[in-house]
Design a protein around this motif. Structure first.
Motif, PDB file in Angstrom:
ATOM      1  N   GLU A  52     -24.655  50.880 -32.902  1.00 27.05           N
ATOM      2  CA  GLU A  52     -23.436  50.478 -33.600  1.00 27.05           C
ATOM      3  C   GLU A  52     -22.955  49.134 -33.079  1.00 27.05           C
ATOM      4  OE1 GLU A  52     -21.518  54.896 -34.338  1.00 27.05           O
ATOM      5  OE2 GLU A  52     -20.701  53.626 -32.770  1.00 27.05           O
ATOM      6  N   GLY A  53     -22.374  48.368 -33.958  1.00 33.57           N
ATOM      7  CA  GLY A  53     -21.736  47.124 -33.564  1.00 33.57           C
ATOM      8  C   GLY A  53     -22.666  46.131 -32.912  1.00 33.57           C
ATOM      9  N   LEU A  54     -22.075  45.020 -32.539  1.00 34.77           N
ATOM     10  CA  LEU A  54     -22.802  43.970 -31.837  1.00 34.77           C
ATOM     11  C   LEU A  54     -22.206  43.786 -30.451  1.00 34.77           C
ATOM     12  CD1 LEU A  54     -23.149  41.264 -34.622  1.00 34.77           C
ATOM     13  CD2 LEU A  54     -24.995  42.568 -33.588  1.00 34.77           C
ATOM     14  N   LEU A  55     -23.070  43.571 -29.490  1.00 33.48           N
ATOM     15  CA  LEU A  55     -22.605  43.325 -28.125  1.00 33.48           C
ATOM     16  C   LEU A  55     -21.751  42.067 -28.065  1.00 33.48           C
ATOM     17  CD1 LEU A  55     -25.919  44.225 -26.309  1.00 33.48           C
ATOM     18  CD2 LEU A  55     -23.826  45.591 -26.397  1.00 33.48           C
ATOM     19  N   ARG A  56     -22.138  41.046 -28.810  1.00 34.16           N
ATOM     20  CA  ARG A  56     -21.371  39.790 -28.830  1.00 34.16           C
ATOM     21  C   ARG A  56     -19.950  40.055 -29.315  1.00 34.16           C
ATOM     22  NH1 ARG A  56     -20.835  36.118 -26.027  1.00 34.16           N
ATOM     23  NH2 ARG A  56     -23.020  35.573 -26.083  1.00 34.16           N
ATOM     24  N   ASN A 133     -33.051  44.228 -29.772  1.00 34.10           N
ATOM     25  CA  ASN A 133     -34.355  44.202 -29.108  1.00 34.10           C
ATOM     26  C   ASN A 133     -34.294  43.622 -27.700  1.00 34.10           C
ATOM     27  OD1 ASN A 133     -35.744  45.414 -31.205  1.00 34.10           O
ATOM     28  ND2 ASN A 133     -36.178  43.478 -32.220  1.00 34.10           N
ATOM     29  N   TRP A 134     -33.143  43.175 -27.270  1.00 33.71           N
ATOM     30  CA  TRP A 134     -32.971  42.599 -25.941  1.00 33.71           C
ATOM     31  C   TRP A 134     -33.216  43.670 -24.890  1.00 33.71           C
ATOM     32  CZ3 TRP A 134     -27.680  41.303 -23.429  1.00 33.71           C
ATOM     33  CH2 TRP A 134     -27.854  40.481 -22.317  1.00 33.71           C
ATOM     34  N   ASP A 135     -34.016  43.369 -23.899  1.00 31.01           N
ATOM     35  CA  ASP A 135     -34.348  44.363 -22.874  1.00 31.01           C
ATOM     36  C   ASP A 135     -33.163  44.722 -21.971  1.00 31.01           C
ATOM     37  OD1 ASP A 135     -34.314  41.922 -21.523  1.00 31.01           O
ATOM     38  OD2 ASP A 135     -36.128  42.334 -20.362  1.00 31.01           O
ATOM     39  N   ARG A 136     -32.066  43.977 -22.052  1.00 30.09           N
ATOM     40  CA  ARG A 136     -30.890  44.276 -21.217  1.00 30.09           C
ATOM     41  C   ARG A 136     -29.733  44.851 -22.037  1.00 30.09           C
ATOM     42  NH1 ARG A 136     -30.024  40.307 -16.444  1.00 30.09           N
ATOM     43  NH2 ARG A 136     -29.123  42.216 -15.659  1.00 30.09           N
ATOM     44  N   ALA A 137     -29.978  45.108 -23.324  1.00 28.97           N
ATOM     45  CA  ALA A 137     -28.910  45.600 -24.204  1.00 28.97           C
ATOM     46  C   ALA A 137     -28.322  46.923 -23.708  1.00 28.97           C
ATOM     47  CB  ALA A 137     -29.426  45.740 -25.637  1.00 28.97           C
ATOM     48  N   ALA A 138     -29.171  47.851 -23.307  1.00 30.73           N
ATOM     49  CA  ALA A 138     -28.676  49.153 -22.845  1.00 30.73           C
ATOM     50  C   ALA A 138     -27.830  49.001 -21.575  1.00 30.73           C
ATOM     51  CB  ALA A 138     -29.844  50.104 -22.596  1.00 30.73           C
ATOM     52  N   GLU A 139     -28.237  48.112 -20.701  1.00 30.38           N
ATOM     53  CA  GLU A 139     -27.487  47.861 -19.464  1.00 30.38           C
ATOM     54  C   GLU A 139     -26.097  47.307 -19.782  1.00 30.38           C
ATOM     55  OE1 GLU A 139     -28.047  45.206 -15.379  1.00 30.38           O
ATOM     56  OE2 GLU A 139     -29.577  45.103 -16.941  1.00 30.38           O
ATOM     57  N   LEU A 140     -26.033  46.351 -20.695  1.00 28.41           N
ATOM     58  CA  LEU A 140     -24.747  45.787 -21.091  1.00 28.41           C
ATOM     59  C   LEU A 140     -23.893  46.845 -21.773  1.00 28.41           C
ATOM     60  CD1 LEU A 140     -22.592  43.681 -21.577  1.00 28.41           C
ATOM     61  CD2 LEU A 140     -24.019  42.703 -23.399  1.00 28.41           C
ATOM     62  N   ARG A 141     -24.479  47.636 -22.647  1.00 28.46           N
ATOM     63  CA  ARG A 141     -23.715  48.704 -23.308  1.00 28.46           C
ATOM     64  C   ARG A 141     -23.123  49.669 -22.283  1.00 28.46           C
ATOM     65  NH1 ARG A 141     -23.888  49.295 -28.794  1.00 28.46           N
ATOM     66  NH2 ARG A 141     -25.268  47.829 -29.843  1.00 28.46           N
ATOM     67  N   ALA A 142     -23.873  49.988 -21.242  1.00 28.25           N
ATOM     68  CA  ALA A 142     -23.376  50.892 -20.198  1.00 28.25           C
ATOM     69  C   ALA A 142     -22.176  50.269 -19.471  1.00 28.25           C
ATOM     70  CB  ALA A 142     -24.493  51.222 -19.209  1.00 28.25           C
ATOM     71  N   GLU A 143     -22.239  48.976 -19.199  1.00 27.54           N
ATOM     72  CA  GLU A 143     -21.118  48.319 -18.521  1.00 27.54           C
ATOM     73  C   GLU A 143     -19.902  48.200 -19.438  1.00 27.54           C
ATOM     74  OE1 GLU A 143     -21.723  45.059 -15.882  1.00 27.54           O
ATOM     75  OE2 GLU A 143     -23.743  45.741 -15.357  1.00 27.54           O
ATOM     76  N   ILE A 144     -20.137  47.942 -20.713  1.00 31.13           N
ATOM     77  CA  ILE A 144     -19.029  47.919 -21.677  1.00 31.13           C
ATOM     78  C   ILE A 144     -18.377  49.298 -21.731  1.00 31.13           C
ATOM     79  CG2 ILE A 144     -18.470  47.787 -24.146  1.00 31.13           C
ATOM     80  CD1 ILE A 144     -20.563  45.477 -24.312  1.00 31.13           C
ATOM     81  N   GLU A 145     -19.173  50.342 -21.689  1.00 31.34           N
ATOM     82  CA  GLU A 145     -18.644  51.707 -21.710  1.00 31.34           C
ATOM     83  C   GLU A 145     -17.795  51.983 -20.464  1.00 31.34           C
ATOM     84  OE1 GLU A 145     -17.783  55.693 -22.675  1.00 31.34           O
ATOM     85  OE2 GLU A 145     -18.211  53.910 -23.868  1.00 31.34           O
ATOM     86  N   ALA A 146     -18.228  51.518 -19.303  1.00 32.97           N
ATOM     87  CA  ALA A 146     -17.442  51.715 -18.080  1.00 32.97           C
ATOM     88  C   ALA A 146     -16.087  51.024 -18.191  1.00 32.97           C
ATOM     89  CB  ALA A 146     -18.220  51.200 -16.867  1.00 32.97           C
TER      90      ALA A 146
END
Length: 182
Positions: A52-56, A133-146
């Motif tokens: 969902e959504g965009l990290l940017r 497809n960014w290999d760090r997307a999941a890591e960023l999503r986890a930090e956004i969630e925190a």
């Protein structure tokens, strides 16, 4: 007019815990309402699902919380950050600490990393696919969630101080549109 007191406990992962009794004055109640509305109407408190959504967009939304919070602090002035005894907190203390200890580290780390990744997008690749497809997307999503969890706790305290209904977790059930009469 002094309102009731609220016990606040915000745990900022890997950094600190901000806790104390908040006995807000009227100016803090008004400031709490303004920041609550800001948080309730942004992706800052909405869980961002895996696809969902965009990290940017999430980072940009978090960035705007800085400007809004500064504006609220300036508008209400010293009245929202009075000196209080140990074990007590104020709107100013909560707002500035959440900005500096939770949102700022996330943005300082991830804005440049995401910008660098965005710069590698090939012509013909849409931005959504490239970001996912960014290999760090999941890591960023986890930090956004925190950070979202911290902001939810702050929003709950702001809601209690403002003395209003819950605008974040209360949902009006959707009803099917009425059938048109022939």
């Amino acid at each position: 007019m002094t309102t009731h007191q609220v016990t606040v406990k915000l745990t900022i992962p890997f950094v600190a815990e901000i806790s104390g009794v908040w006995q807000p004055e009227e100016s803090e109640r008004q400031a709490a309402w303004e920041l609550y509305v800001e948080l309730a109407t942004r992706v800052t408190v909405v869980e961002l699902g895996e696809n969902e959504g965009l990290l940017r967009e999430a980072l940009s939304s978090l960035y705007t919380v800085f400007g809004t919070t500064r504006e609220i602090l300036r508008r209400y002035g010293p009245a929202v950050a009075p000196r209080v005894p140990p074990g007590h907190v104020t709107f100013g203390v909560l707002a500035v600490n959440v900005l500096n200890l939770s949102i700022r580290p996330l943005l300082s780390r991830w804005h440049p990393l995401l910008t660098a990744h965005e710069a590698t997008r090939q012509d013909g690749t849409d931005p959504v696919t490239h970001e996912r497809n960014w290999d760090r997307a999941a890591e960023l999503r986890a930090e956004i969630e925190a950070v979202r969890k911290v902001l939810m706790k702050l929003a709950q305290a702001l809601n209690e101080v403002a003395g209003v209904g819950d605008l974040i977790t209360t949902h009006v059930p959707r009803q099917a549109p009425a059938a048109e009469a022939p």
